[in-house]
Design a protein around this motif. Structure first.
Motif, PDB file in Angstrom:
ATOM      1  N   MET A  38       0.840  -1.188   0.101  1.00  0.00           N
ATOM      2  CA  MET A  38      -0.126  -0.018   0.018  1.00  0.00           C
ATOM      3  C   MET A  38       0.871   1.255   0.018  1.00  0.00           C
ATOM      4  O   MET A  38       2.134   0.925   0.294  1.00  0.00           O
ATOM      5  N   PRO A  39       0.440   2.345  -0.314  1.00  0.00           N
ATOM      6  CA  PRO A  39       1.265   3.425  -0.347  1.00  0.00           C
ATOM      7  C   PRO A  39       1.447   3.885   1.400  1.00  0.00           C
ATOM      8  O   PRO A  39       0.930   3.595   2.280  1.00  0.00           O
ATOM      9  N   PRO A  40       3.119   4.384   1.253  1.00  0.00           N
ATOM     10  CA  PRO A  40       3.476   4.604   2.794  1.00  0.00           C
ATOM     11  C   PRO A  40       2.503   5.569   3.808  1.00  0.00           C
ATOM     12  O   PRO A  40       2.439   5.225   4.631  1.00  0.00           O
ATOM     13  N   VAL A  41       1.916   6.639   2.828  1.00  0.00           N
ATOM     14  CA  VAL A  41       0.904   7.578   3.640  1.00  0.00           C
ATOM     15  C   VAL A  41      -0.264   6.625   4.322  1.00  0.00           C
ATOM     16  O   VAL A  41      -0.809   6.918   5.566  1.00  0.00           O
ATOM     17  N   GLN A  42      -0.560   5.835   3.550  1.00  0.00           N
ATOM     18  CA  GLN A  42      -1.881   4.718   4.185  1.00  0.00           C
ATOM     19  C   GLN A  42      -1.543   3.911   5.015  1.00  0.00           C
ATOM     20  O   GLN A  42      -1.828   3.717   6.150  1.00  0.00           O
ATOM     21  N   ALA A  43      -0.192   3.424   5.019  1.00  0.00           N
ATOM     22  CA  ALA A  43       0.437   2.685   6.045  1.00  0.00           C
ATOM     23  C   ALA A  43       0.482   3.401   7.375  1.00  0.00           C
ATOM     24  O   ALA A  43       0.303   2.823   8.215  1.00  0.00           O
ATOM     25  N   ALA A  44       0.951   4.432   7.288  1.00  0.00           N
ATOM     26  CA  ALA A  44       1.060   5.309   8.505  1.00  0.00           C
ATOM     27  C   ALA A  44      -0.195   5.718   9.061  1.00  0.00           C
ATOM     28  O   ALA A  44      -0.279   5.853  10.271  1.00  0.00           O
ATOM     29  N   ALA A  45      -1.164   6.094   8.418  1.00  0.00           N
ATOM     30  CA  ALA A  45      -2.496   6.086   8.845  1.00  0.00           C
ATOM     31  C   ALA A  45      -3.058   5.008   9.407  1.00  0.00           C
ATOM     32  O   ALA A  45      -3.669   5.225  10.628  1.00  0.00           O
ATOM     33  N   ILE A  46      -2.812   3.890   9.015  1.00  0.00           N
ATOM     34  CA  ILE A  46      -3.353   2.523   9.784  1.00  0.00           C
ATOM     35  C   ILE A  46      -2.732   2.254  10.849  1.00  0.00           C
ATOM     36  O   ILE A  46      -3.421   1.845  11.841  1.00  0.00           O
ATOM     37  N   LEU A  47      -1.278   2.636  10.907  1.00  0.00           N
ATOM     38  CA  LEU A  47      -0.625   2.383  12.141  1.00  0.00           C
ATOM     39  C   LEU A  47      -0.819   3.202  13.149  1.00  0.00           C
ATOM     40  O   LEU A  47      -0.467   2.830  14.467  1.00  0.00           O
ATOM     41  N   LEU A  48      -1.161   4.505  12.986  1.00  0.00           N
ATOM     42  CA  LEU A  48      -1.077   5.326  14.143  1.00  0.00           C
ATOM     43  C   LEU A  48      -2.426   5.065  15.089  1.00  0.00           C
ATOM     44  O   LEU A  48      -1.731   5.001  16.495  1.00  0.00           O
ATOM     45  N   PRO A  49      -3.584   4.732  14.925  1.00  0.00           N
ATOM     46  CA  PRO A  49      -4.488   4.072  15.993  1.00  0.00           C
ATOM     47  C   PRO A  49      -3.779   2.972  16.838  1.00  0.00           C
ATOM     48  O   PRO A  49      -4.012   2.830  17.896  1.00  0.00           O
ATOM     49  N   ILE A  50      -3.138   1.974  16.096  1.00  0.00           N
ATOM     50  CA  ILE A  50      -2.502   1.031  16.632  1.00  0.00           C
ATOM     51  C   ILE A  50      -1.179   1.444  17.659  1.00  0.00           C
ATOM     52  O   ILE A  50      -1.216   0.908  18.893  1.00  0.00           O
ATOM     53  N   LEU A  51      -0.601   2.444  16.992  1.00  0.00           N
ATOM     54  CA  LEU A  51       0.599   3.003  17.982  1.00  0.00           C
ATOM     55  C   LEU A  51       0.003   3.518  19.259  1.00  0.00           C
ATOM     56  O   LEU A  51       0.651   3.407  20.294  1.00  0.00           O
ATOM     57  N   ILE A  52      -1.032   4.242  19.296  1.00  0.00           N
ATOM     58  CA  ILE A  52      -1.608   4.926  20.401  1.00  0.00           C
ATOM     59  C   ILE A  52      -2.105   3.724  21.400  1.00  0.00           C
ATOM     60  O   ILE A  52      -1.813   3.890  22.444  1.00  0.00           O
ATOM     61  N   LEU A  53      -2.652   2.442  21.076  1.00  0.00           N
ATOM     62  CA  LEU A  53      -3.064   1.653  21.807  1.00  0.00           C
ATOM     63  C   LEU A  53      -1.785   0.996  22.366  1.00  0.00           C
ATOM     64  O   LEU A  53      -1.769   0.805  23.796  1.00  0.00           O
ATOM     65  N   MET A  54      -0.819   0.870  21.545  1.00  0.00           N
ATOM     66  CA  MET A  54       0.589   0.433  22.152  1.00  0.00           C
ATOM     67  C   MET A  54       1.021   1.474  23.251  1.00  0.00           C
ATOM     68  O   MET A  54       1.772   0.893  24.274  1.00  0.00           O
ATOM     69  N   ASP A  55       1.200   2.735  22.835  1.00  0.00           N
ATOM     70  CA  ASP A  55       1.476   3.728  23.917  1.00  0.00           C
ATOM     71  C   ASP A  55       0.883   3.465  25.276  1.00  0.00           C
ATOM     72  O   ASP A  55       1.549   3.655  26.119  1.00  0.00           O
ATOM     73  N   VAL A  56      -0.574   3.056  25.126  1.00  0.00           N
ATOM     74  CA  VAL A  56      -1.213   3.018  26.523  1.00  0.00           C
ATOM     75  C   VAL A  56      -0.730   2.018  27.168  1.00  0.00           C
ATOM     76  O   VAL A  56      -0.603   2.029  28.364  1.00  0.00           O
ATOM     77  N   VAL A  57      -0.540   0.766  26.535  1.00  0.00           N
ATOM     78  CA  VAL A  57       0.217  -0.338  27.136  1.00  0.00           C
ATOM     79  C   VAL A  57       1.464  -0.147  27.565  1.00  0.00           C
ATOM     80  O   VAL A  57       1.758  -0.496  28.960  1.00  0.00           O
ATOM     81  N   SER A  58       2.431   0.459  26.859  1.00  0.00           N
ATOM     82  CA  SER A  58       3.675   0.726  27.133  1.00  0.00           C
ATOM     83  C   SER A  58       3.520   1.778  28.651  1.00  0.00           C
ATOM     84  O   SER A  58       4.493   1.740  29.323  1.00  0.00           O
ATOM     85  N   LEU A  59       2.880   2.735  28.524  1.00  0.00           N
ATOM     86  CA  LEU A  59       2.749   3.567  29.808  1.00  0.00           C
ATOM     87  C   LEU A  59       2.301   3.015  30.908  1.00  0.00           C
ATOM     88  O   LEU A  59       2.979   3.474  32.134  1.00  0.00           O
ATOM     89  N   TRP A  60       1.455   2.052  30.924  1.00  0.00           N
ATOM     90  CA  TRP A  60       1.181   1.218  32.016  1.00  0.00           C
ATOM     91  C   TRP A  60       2.064   0.252  32.563  1.00  0.00           C
ATOM     92  O   TRP A  60       2.447   0.138  33.561  1.00  0.00           O
ATOM     93  N   THR A  61       2.987  -0.144  31.410  1.00  0.00           N
ATOM     94  CA  THR A  61       4.037  -1.134  31.769  1.00  0.00           C
ATOM     95  C   THR A  61       5.041  -0.464  32.537  1.00  0.00           C
ATOM     96  O   THR A  61       5.725  -1.248  33.359  1.00  0.00           O
ATOM     97  N   TRP A  62       5.539   0.719  32.077  1.00  0.00           N
ATOM     98  CA  TRP A  62       6.673   1.316  32.400  1.00  0.00           C
ATOM     99  C   TRP A  62       6.299   2.649  33.313  1.00  0.00           C
ATOM    100  O   TRP A  62       7.017   3.351  33.688  1.00  0.00           O
ATOM    101  N   ARG A  63       5.106   2.514  33.978  1.00  0.00           N
ATOM    102  CA  ARG A  63       4.741   3.731  34.847  1.00  0.00           C
ATOM    103  C   ARG A  63       5.711   3.906  35.834  1.00  0.00           C
ATOM    104  O   ARG A  63       6.056   3.176  36.600  1.00  0.00           O
ATOM    105  N   GLY A  64       5.938   5.286  36.186  1.00  0.00           N
ATOM    106  CA  GLY A  64       6.976   5.708  37.473  1.00  0.00           C
ATOM    107  C   GLY A  64       8.336   5.338  37.065  1.00  0.00           C
ATOM    108  O   GLY A  64       8.987   5.620  37.712  1.00  0.00           O
ATOM    109  N   VAL A  65       8.663   4.734  35.677  1.00  0.00           N
ATOM    110  CA  VAL A  65      10.108   4.639  35.640  1.00  0.00           C
ATOM    111  C   VAL A  65      10.429   5.392  34.336  1.00  0.00           C
ATOM    112  O   VAL A  65      10.120   5.197  33.325  1.00  0.00           O
TER     113      VAL A  65
END
Length: 257
Positions: free
Chosen positions: A44-71
């Motif tokens: 797919m076009p790189p711009v479309q790939a980036a758009a698809i990944l952004l919501p996934i990245l944000i969910l990963m960020d939430v998990v990562s924030l919880w995992t590394w909270r306080g550090v």
């Protein structure tokens, strides 16, 4: 667009891409995640790939924030967050002019120089070089580049690491600091992405299909980081930065031919 949803090649490349990004978000070799967009860009076009990944990245960020909270390192965030916001703004303003291939070339070249410096210092000091001092000007410069390249192609990690890796934090502190930095960066990116029309029903549907992989891969990356010693973690991270940098440069040069 509907054909893409039913194309098996989408999942052949998108599933490994999401897993690699998740491992990266968990902290297991931050550079590994930047293979995500190039992998998906094979179907797919790189711009479309980036758009698809952004919501996934944000969910990963939430998990990562919880995992590394306080550090995390507060001063590094204070020094770098403003630059990231500036970089996102520049990316938004130049979105119609700057291509993903130009960004790949710039980021790849800078990262190769960065890794070369680390190799030279390691040989000179016969091991891991001593920690570098903080530098607010350097922090602002590299975080601005990180915000810009993150906006354009989700390749904000190498510029972030150019500044943070030489500080020689404990791997857990570095990972926790990166988790907060990129959680804020990715959340702010939602505004211009919506404004530029990069989210549509098909892209969001593909994001939803891939979403369950996000927390599992992120937690797996965190599990691995917690068990790595600094003398293993840092060489591994630099090696993955070098590999991805070479890939970015190769792809960008090939696109100009």
């Amino acid at each position: 667009m509907h054909d893409l949803l039913s194309d098996p090649w989408l999942y052949v490349f998108a599933i490994p891409a999401v897993i690699l990004v998740g491992l990266s978000k968990g902290g297991f070799g931050g550079a590994a995640g930047f293979i995500g967009v190039p992998l998906m860009a094979l179907v797919m076009p790189p711009v479309q790939a980036a758009a698809i990944l952004l919501p996934i990245l944000i969910l990963m960020d939430v998990v990562s924030l919880w995992t590394w909270r306080g550090v995390y390192d507060k001063q590094t965030l204070v020094d770098m967050i403003p630059g990231s916001m500036i970089g996102i703004g520049i990316g938004w303003l130049t979105a119609a002019v700057v291509t993903a291939d130009m960004v790949r070339l710039i980021v790849g070249a800078l990262a190769i120089i960065f890794v070369g410096q680390w190799v030279y210092k390691s040989i000179r000091h016969r091991g891991l070089p001593a920690a570098a001092p903080r530098n607010r000007i350097a922090a602002t410069f590299w975080s601005t580049i990180s915000g810009f390249t993150s906006f354009v192609a989700h390749v904000g990690g190498p510029p972030f690491q150019v500044y943070v890796l030489p500080l020689r934090f404990d791997p857990k502190v570095m990972t926790g600091t990166a988790a907060i930095f990129f959680a804020i960066t990715n959340a702010v990116k939602l505004i211009p992405y919506f404004a530029l029309g990069q989210f549509d029903a098909t892209n969001l549907q593909i994001s939803l299909v891939l979403l369950p992989l996000a927390p599992l891969a992120t937690l797996a990356g965190a599990w691995l980081v917690r068990r790595m010693r600094p003398e293993v973690f840092y060489p591994f991270t630099y090696i993955t930065v070098a590999i991805v940098a070479a890939k970015l440069v190769w792809d960008s040069i090939a696109s100009f031919q």
